[in-house]
Design an enzyme around this catalytic site. Structure first.
Site, PDB file in Angstrom:
ATOM      1  N   LYS A 265       0.832  -1.198   0.000  1.00 29.09           N
ATOM      2  CA  LYS A 265       0.000   0.000   0.000  1.00 29.09           C
ATOM      3  C   LYS A 265       0.870   1.253   0.000  1.00 29.09           C
ATOM      4  CE  LYS A 265      -3.822  -1.986   2.694  1.00 29.09           C
ATOM      5  NZ  LYS A 265      -4.930  -1.665   1.791  1.00 29.09           N
ATOM      6  N   ARG A 339     -10.537 -11.407   1.724  1.00 33.01           N
ATOM      7  CA  ARG A 339     -11.420 -12.443   1.155  1.00 33.01           C
ATOM      8  C   ARG A 339     -10.773 -13.825   1.209  1.00 33.01           C
ATOM      9  NH1 ARG A 339     -11.634  -9.165  -4.343  1.00 33.01           N
ATOM     10  NH2 ARG A 339     -11.360  -7.543  -2.780  1.00 33.01           N
TER      11      ARG A 339
END
Length: 501
Positions: A265, A339
């Protein structure tokens, strides 16, 4: 904070010695004429000094009409839970002072509306919350006692008990979501769960890397392999109903810090990735509320928790892993890790033959773009479950908004190298993430709450919100009051791949 409940007329509230008296004044007050405090409120409401609108304040340092050191009158609009929440937040926000330790909150002139007392209590707790865990000189909450003065205490005692339980749950969720990653590791979250497991009707089991490998949770293990902190899989059970009643299974995403892994990130605001375990925090908070309220419902809480780090052992874009369900996944972006840990937990959830499965996750930035910080994203395979959650959110002032799950959205998950990819491009990112999860839910009614926009606030007000504990608590109280559904048949046992595949 101690929430005391007492039947108090307006005159009795005015005669009570305290640091501050807060009077909620609706557009249509229910009060007899001649009361000095009521007459004062009527005069001010009719004049220019007390501007109209919900949450508008009139303050006085002492007043002949009451014994309190401070008097705060606040407009409560139509007297609904939403209006009361705004009014209480404004009033107690204006009373932040070390000298204000006991407050009388008078709701005596409000019409009896379900949920108002609970809204007042949660708003008061939120307005006075203080984070102290990692401060060398902590400034704890000054307000110690909130005396809730109502027209009939017996009529709202159950609402008061639920409100107190809900506040406890929300504050536990806030506390652990606010903690930095080095003070809220997977092992520390497991310790919180174990402590909750000592409460009545709650049992906690914590699985480590060896047990998770034996289960074949290859997707979960893949995310954790780049971190020095060992993963934990937390399994909590609350039994408030008969053993034969199917449970509601809650699955909370527990990424205690998310660097993005190899798909690193950007540095600005990366500190906020300590909030990426907001789903796990909400499950822990919900169990704290269940321990207090003891509703007649069975609940299972599953928390897969680990860090997502860019170590030399970390998963790489293009790697293929095998989930507990036996389905293979090509990892195109290591920053879509939530996920991956959820999919194995959703497969595990099937063994409980649940009446419903709900996962809660700070899953996608796309949901923040779509809904901002007002409503959580709601995805569901079952209309009745979706409606129940939406209703619970409105009741709890913790709203959500249903999003689509059309099959066409799953097209982007196709890949030449595995059964599916873990991302599907920029368009409809929140929906495609939900479609990914849907491949692992089995035949139970399933809902997914994307709380990426609602779990915390940024900027000057940076901090966890405790959402969606309120929504989940309201939903479970609905379930507790509903008829028991027919038992579901056990799902077909999924294929178990080799550990670490």
């Amino acid at each position: 904070m101690n929430f005391e409940l007492k039947t108090l007329s307006l005159a009795q509230a005015a005669a009570t010695a305290c640091d501050a008296l807060v009077l909620l004044w609706p557009d249509q007050p229910v009060v007899a004429k001649g009361d000095p405090l009521a007459e004062l409120a009527r005069r001010e409401a009719a004049g220019a000094h007390w501007e109209g609108g919900v949450a508008k304040l009139w303050l006085s340092q002492g007043h002949p009409a009451c014994k309190a050191a401070r008097l705060v009158m606040v407009r409560a609009g139509d007297g609904s839970p939403a209006s009361v929440r705004r009014a209480v937040a404004a009033a107690l926000g204006a009373l932040k002072s070390p000298a204000v330790k006991k407050v009388v909150l008078s709701l005596a002139v409000l019409a009896p509306v379900p949920g108002v007392l609970r809204a007042a209590m949660t708003a008061a707790a939120d307005a006075t919350y203080a984070y102290t865990a990692t401060k060398s000189k902590p400034t704890p909450r000054a307000l110690q006692t909130l005396l809730l003065g109502v027209a009939d205490a017996a009529a709202v005692r159950a609402d008061h008990a639920q409100g107190a339980a809900l506040v406890k749950g929300i504050e536990l969720a806030k506390e652990w979501a606010n903690r930095p990653g080095n003070h809220a590791t997977p092992s520390m979250l497991a310790d919180v769960a174990r402590k909750l497991g000592k409460s009545p009707r709650i049992q906690t089991e914590v699985l480590g890397p060896r047990e998770v490998a034996k289960l074949g949770m290859g997707a979960f293990m893949a995310v954790a392999q780049g971190s020095e902190e060992p993963l934990r899989f937390i399994v909590m059970r609350y039994q408030g109903a008969a053993k034969t009643d199917a449970p509601v299974v809650l699955v909370g995403k527990g990424i205690t810090f998310d660097t993005g892994g190899i798909s690193l990130k950007p540095a600005p605001e990366m500190d906020e990735m300590k909030f990426d375990m907001g789903g796990a925090a909400s499950v822990l908070g919900l169990f704290a509320a269940l321990a207090e309220a003891q509703p007649k419902v069975n609940v299972v809480g599953l928390i897969p928790t680990c860090e997502n780090m860019p170590d030399g052992r970390a998963i790489k874009p293009g790697d293929v892993v095998t989930s507990m369900s036996g389905q293979t996944i090509e990892i195109l972006n290591t920053d879509a890790e939530g996920r991956l840990i959820l999919c194995d937990a959703l497969t595990y959830a099937q063994r409980f033959k649940p009446r419903a499965v709900i996962d809660i996750a700070t899953l996608t930035g796309a949901c923040v773009i779509a809904l901002g910080g007002v409503r959580s994203g709601l995805f569901a395979t079952d209309d009745a479950l979706a409606q129940a959650l939406a209703t619970a959110g409105e009741e709890a002032q913790d709203p959500c908004w249903r999003m689509p799950l059309d099959d066409e959205y799953a097209e982007g998950l196709k890949t030449n190298f595995a059964d599916m990819a873990n991302v599907a491009g920029r368009q409809a990112g929140a929906v495609t993430a939900a479609k990914f999860l849907q491949k692992f839910v089995g035949d139970a009614p399933w809902a997914h709450l994307d709380i990426a926009g609602t779990a915390w606030k940024s900027g000057a007000a940076k901090g966890a919100t405790g959402r969606p504990v309120g929504l989940l608590f309201s939903y479970l109280t609905q379930v507790a009051a509903a008829p028991v559904p027919a038992a579901r048949k056990a799902p077909r046992k999924p294929a178990t791949p080799r550990a670490g595949a």
